[in-house]
Design a protein around this motif. Structure first.
Motif, PDB file in Angstrom:
ATOM      1  N   LEU A 202       0.821  -1.205   0.000  1.00 57.77           N
ATOM      2  CA  LEU A 202       0.000   0.000   0.000  1.00 57.77           C
ATOM      3  C   LEU A 202       0.860   1.262   0.000  1.00 57.77           C
ATOM      4  CD1 LEU A 202      -2.726  -1.129   2.568  1.00 57.77           C
ATOM      5  CD2 LEU A 202      -3.075  -0.748   0.125  1.00 57.77           C
ATOM      6  N   LEU A 203       1.957   1.240   0.753  1.00 55.93           N
ATOM      7  CA  LEU A 203       2.841   2.412   0.818  1.00 55.93           C
ATOM      8  C   LEU A 203       3.493   2.687  -0.534  1.00 55.93           C
ATOM      9  CD1 LEU A 203       4.586   1.830   4.275  1.00 55.93           C
ATOM     10  CD2 LEU A 203       3.003   3.685   3.703  1.00 55.93           C
ATOM     11  N   ILE A 204       3.948   1.631  -1.208  1.00 51.27           N
ATOM     12  CA  ILE A 204       4.585   1.859  -2.510  1.00 51.27           C
ATOM     13  C   ILE A 204       3.555   2.332  -3.528  1.00 51.27           C
ATOM     14  CG2 ILE A 204       4.390  -0.465  -3.506  1.00 51.27           C
ATOM     15  CD1 ILE A 204       7.535   1.702  -3.581  1.00 51.27           C
ATOM     16  N   ASN A 205       2.313   1.850  -3.417  1.00 53.62           N
ATOM     17  CA  ASN A 205       1.251   2.321  -4.309  1.00 53.62           C
ATOM     18  C   ASN A 205       0.917   3.787  -4.049  1.00 53.62           C
ATOM     19  OD1 ASN A 205       1.147  -0.236  -5.325  1.00 53.62           O
ATOM     20  ND2 ASN A 205      -0.885  -0.728  -4.541  1.00 53.62           N
ATOM     21  N   LEU A 206       0.883   4.164  -2.775  1.00 51.63           N
ATOM     22  CA  LEU A 206       0.599   5.557  -2.434  1.00 51.63           C
ATOM     23  C   LEU A 206       1.694   6.471  -2.977  1.00 51.63           C
ATOM     24  CD1 LEU A 206      -1.425   7.363  -0.978  1.00 51.63           C
ATOM     25  CD2 LEU A 206      -0.083   7.066   1.126  1.00 51.63           C
ATOM     26  N   ALA A 207       2.928   6.019  -2.900  1.00 47.96           N
ATOM     27  CA  ALA A 207       4.032   6.802  -3.472  1.00 47.96           C
ATOM     28  C   ALA A 207       3.827   6.989  -4.973  1.00 47.96           C
ATOM     29  CB  ALA A 207       5.361   6.104  -3.201  1.00 47.96           C
ATOM     30  N   ASP A 223      10.990   4.781   0.745  1.00 49.50           N
ATOM     31  CA  ASP A 223      11.957   4.233   1.710  1.00 49.50           C
ATOM     32  C   ASP A 223      11.247   3.395   2.771  1.00 49.50           C
ATOM     33  OD1 ASP A 223      14.062   5.435   0.407  1.00 49.50           O
ATOM     34  OD2 ASP A 223      14.170   7.157   1.762  1.00 49.50           O
ATOM     35  N   ASP A 224      10.094   3.880   3.259  1.00 46.61           N
ATOM     36  CA  ASP A 224       9.338   3.116   4.263  1.00 46.61           C
ATOM     37  C   ASP A 224       8.851   1.794   3.680  1.00 46.61           C
ATOM     38  OD1 ASP A 224       9.696   5.134   6.086  1.00 46.61           O
ATOM     39  OD2 ASP A 224       7.679   5.972   5.891  1.00 46.61           O
ATOM     40  N   ALA A 225       8.363   1.843   2.434  1.00 47.00           N
ATOM     41  CA  ALA A 225       7.844   0.626   1.800  1.00 47.00           C
ATOM     42  C   ALA A 225       8.945  -0.403   1.591  1.00 47.00           C
ATOM     43  CB  ALA A 225       7.196   0.978   0.462  1.00 47.00           C
ATOM     44  N   VAL A 226      10.098   0.028   1.081  1.00 53.94           N
ATOM     45  CA  VAL A 226      11.198  -0.902   0.809  1.00 53.94           C
ATOM     46  C   VAL A 226      11.741  -1.481   2.105  1.00 53.94           C
ATOM     47  CG1 VAL A 226      13.541  -1.094  -0.106  1.00 53.94           C
ATOM     48  CG2 VAL A 226      11.801   0.163  -1.394  1.00 53.94           C
ATOM     49  N   ALA A 227      11.904  -0.637   3.128  1.00 56.36           N
ATOM     50  CA  ALA A 227      12.423  -1.127   4.409  1.00 56.36           C
ATOM     51  C   ALA A 227      11.467  -2.153   5.021  1.00 56.36           C
ATOM     52  CB  ALA A 227      12.626   0.049   5.364  1.00 56.36           C
ATOM     53  N   MET A 228      10.163  -1.870   4.952  1.00 58.59           N
ATOM     54  CA  MET A 228       9.187  -2.813   5.492  1.00 58.59           C
ATOM     55  C   MET A 228       9.157  -4.100   4.675  1.00 58.59           C
ATOM     56  SD  MET A 228       5.157  -2.126   6.414  1.00 58.59           S
ATOM     57  CE  MET A 228       5.640  -0.690   7.390  1.00 58.59           C
ATOM     58  N   ALA A 229       9.276  -3.977   3.366  1.00 60.37           N
ATOM     59  CA  ALA A 229       9.285  -5.159   2.504  1.00 60.37           C
ATOM     60  C   ALA A 229      10.458  -6.068   2.837  1.00 60.37           C
ATOM     61  CB  ALA A 229       9.342  -4.743   1.037  1.00 60.37           C
ATOM     62  N   GLN A 244       9.161  -1.429  -8.370  1.00 63.59           N
ATOM     63  CA  GLN A 244       8.360  -0.203  -8.400  1.00 63.59           C
ATOM     64  C   GLN A 244       9.165   0.983  -7.879  1.00 63.59           C
ATOM     65  OE1 GLN A 244       4.468  -2.278  -6.738  1.00 63.59           O
ATOM     66  NE2 GLN A 244       4.038  -0.137  -7.133  1.00 63.59           N
ATOM     67  N   ALA A 245       9.907   0.742  -6.808  1.00 61.62           N
ATOM     68  CA  ALA A 245      10.695   1.822  -6.210  1.00 61.62           C
ATOM     69  C   ALA A 245      11.729   2.352  -7.183  1.00 61.62           C
ATOM     70  CB  ALA A 245      11.379   1.316  -4.940  1.00 61.62           C
TER      71      ALA A 245
END
Length: 333
Positions: A202-207, A223-229, A244-245
């Motif tokens: 969801l975070l990467i989609n929002l970005a 950064d938050d999405a990749v770190a969480m992933a 995606q990032a």
């Protein structure tokens, strides 16, 4: 003689489409329906131990026979065939099967239930993969129905469906963009602040939807999405998010090759059973080409070409052709 030929060890087919058409013309509609139902029964009996190899045929014949009354079987096999197509990235086939289910549910007057919301959610995601212009509308409608049914899990799944490994939405309608952002933020609130693969997606989609709100906000979300992933996603999900990032941060001033190189490496480390068509090597080739590294760009495109050959989606083939033309132009060919 010569009207039938062997397709494989256990399957026959008409030698020409005209033979099939001619025979059908001589049959009444009732006989045709009974024939389709009999074919389903025969496949279920003969291939009872491995029906997964015959889902497309089962879905087609069960759907044709649905008018005899067994609509549930048609829906069942069409959904299974759609899931199998999605697993192999055959998105056009997936769309076909899911549309069959939608039509069947609508014919049954069940276009407002949970099953309909589930199917519409998967259809929206599949339409997005083939870049069908109706994808966003279908996904937003699926989320509305899921919300009405109290299915927060489907609201989250609908929001995740907005994600694409390669961003393709330039000049998006502002109203649609606002609806997407609203849905993503709703899903993030529903899922809560704790680490999860769904939250990372969801975070990467929002970005991706906030492409024009400034680099800092986009970079923070990515950064938050990749770190969480990296903390909680499967390897296959991590490939998607890192890929995606790499597109979303392409103009941020960071090393443009770091994330696409990581995505391609992660993809190659996947087990064959975990792989589906991916843009990871295409992304790497794109950034190598932009940096003038034509030798490695050619290698990355060759690798992507191998993967495209295994995928059935025409979209992958089209993007591969565009990339190869770009490489040839850069090489002066």
């Amino acid at each position: 003689a010569g009207l039938l030929e062997e397709a494989d060890a256990s399957t026959g087919r008409f030698s020409h489409a005209l033979v099939r058409a001619s025979l059908l013309e001589e049959m009444s509609t009732r006989k045709q329906l009974r024939l389709h139902a009999a074919i389903v029964d025969a496949i279920e009996e003969i291939h009872a131990g491995h029906l997964d190899r015959h889902l497309t045929q089962l879905a087609r014949h069960a759907t044709e026979a649905a008018a005899t009354g067994d609509v549930d079987k048609a829906i069942h096999y069409s959904r299974l065939a759609a899931a199998a197509a999605a697993d192999s990235a055959a998105w056009a086939d997936c769309v076909l099967h899911l549309r069959q289910v939608v039509d069947l549910l609508e014919d049954e007057g069940a276009a407002d239930g949970e099953s309909y919301a589930e199917v519409l959610t998967r259809l929206g995601a599949a339409l997005g993969h083939v870049q069908d212009p109706s994808a966003d509308e279908v996904t937003l409608e699926a989320a509305r129905l899921a919300r009405a049914a109290g299915r927060g899990d489907l609201v989250i799944e609908s929001a995740i469906a907005f994600g694409r490994e390669v961003p393709s939405r330039s000049g998006e309608d502002p109203a649609t963009l606002r609806a997407q952002v609203g849905l993503l933020e709703e899903a993030l609130t529903t899922i809560g602040p704790h680490d999860s693969s769904e939250r990372a997606l969801l975070l990467i989609n929002l970005a991706g939807t906030r492409q024009f709100e400034g680099w800092k906000q986009r970079c923070d979300l990515v950064d938050d999405a990749v770190a969480m992933a990296r903390r909680c996603c499967s390897r296959r999900q991590l490939v998607r998010i890192v890929s995606q990032a790499s597109w979303l941060l392409g103009g941020s001033g960071r090393d443009p090759l770091a994330l696409p190189t990581e995505a391609a490496s992660l993809f190659d480390d996947l087990d064959r059973s975990e792989r589906s068509a991916s843009w990871a090597h295409y992304a790497l080739a794109n950034f190598q080409l932009a940096s003038g590294d034509l030798v490695n760009a050619e290698r990355s495109l060759e690798r992507q070409g191998e993967l495209v050959a295994q995928a059935s989606g025409p979209l992958y083939q089209a993007w591969q052709a565009v990339a190869e033309i770009g490489l040839a132009t850069a090489q002066g060919r």
